[in-house]
Scaffold this active site. Structure first.
Site: not given
Lengths: 194, 74
Positions: B13-14
């Site tokens: 993430c991200p």
């Protein structure tokens, strides 16, 4: 909804009903367009200069940009540490300004952590752990966000206090004041303060 | 209507969502993407991303550690 679409709809309605109704519809359509536009914006205020908090801010900014939002980040006080260039000359600044600039970290790779800093060992440890887990580095997140269209506004007042110039900050940063931030916030459906 | 496979395994993430968004930016309506990712957060994230951006999540399945999502650009 674009202005062109609004006027098209209005002229359709003019044909069907009187001018009074059309004017009312135009007004409502314009208000609706304004509201719909709001759903597309996020305003962030980055006041913290710690590694972990700046990291969170830029993760959120990147996420929102990926979601197709327009993101404005107003960077003030300690937050400015995160968007400084790694090195710049402090020539031509007063003694106190030079002291402050000398004591504060320059750029995302020099920030301390808010917890477990251990005199600078903490950030190194976290960076190592993040690298091992293949988490993107903070300076890459900042670069990616700006490439993706993140608008960064440096707070003019805190820059003045610390003797920072626009050219000491990463490229593409605009400079503004509280009204600039609020104007962006009023046009957003959420505002985050970090 | 192009079909593209995206392999985002090893990213966290991200990045998978960022890379998805970047790929979709260049795509045209109707293009289909098969996205592979081994980050457990990708499953709720791609669902949220699709519902927010209006792109269509055709299917999502799990194969061992991998999450495979098929998304069509709106």
């Amino acid at each position: 909804m674009a202005n062109g679409e609004v006027s098209e709809k209005v002229s359709d309605i003019k044909g069907m009903a009187g001018d009074g109704v059309a004017a009312k519809v135009q007004e409502l359509e314009e208000r609706l367009a304004k509201l719909e536009d709001k759903n597309n914006n996020l305003t962030m205020i980055l006041m913290s200069g710690e590694f972990d908090k700046a990291f969170a801010a830029f993760i959120i900014a990147n996420g929102a940009l990926a979601m197709g939002k327009e993101v404005t980040m107003f960077v003030t006080f300690w937050g400015l540490d995160a968007i400084k260039k790694p090195s710049f000359s402090t020539a031509g600044r007063g003694f106190l300004e030079k002291m402050v600039l000398w004591m504060r970290p320059k750029g995302p790779n020099k920030l301390a952590t808010s917890k477990m800093n251990f005199a600078g060992i903490g950030p190194k440890l976290f960076r190592y752990m993040m690298k091992k887990k293949k988490v993107e580095q903070l300076h890459n997140l900042i670069e990616m966000a700006t490439e993706f269209g993140l608008k960064i506004i440096g707070c003019q007042m805190s820059m003045d206090v610390m003797g920072l110039k626009a050219e000491d900050l990463i490229d593409g940063v605009e400079v503004g004041g509280v009204a600039t931030m609020l104007n962006s916030s009023y046009k957003s459906n959420s505002t985050l303060f970090i | 209507m192009a079909k593209t496979e995206l392999d985002f395994r090893g990213m966290s993430c991200p990045m998978p969502i960022m890379k998805t968004a970047m790929a979709f930016k260049k795509a045209t309506s109707g293009d289909v993407f098969t996205i592979m990712c081994d980050d457990p957060g990708f499953e709720p994230d791609i669902k949220a991303w699709a519902s927010e951006t209006g792109n269509v999540l055709d299917s999502i399945e799990k194969k061992d550690k991998d999450i495979i999502a098929t998304v069509t650009k709106k």
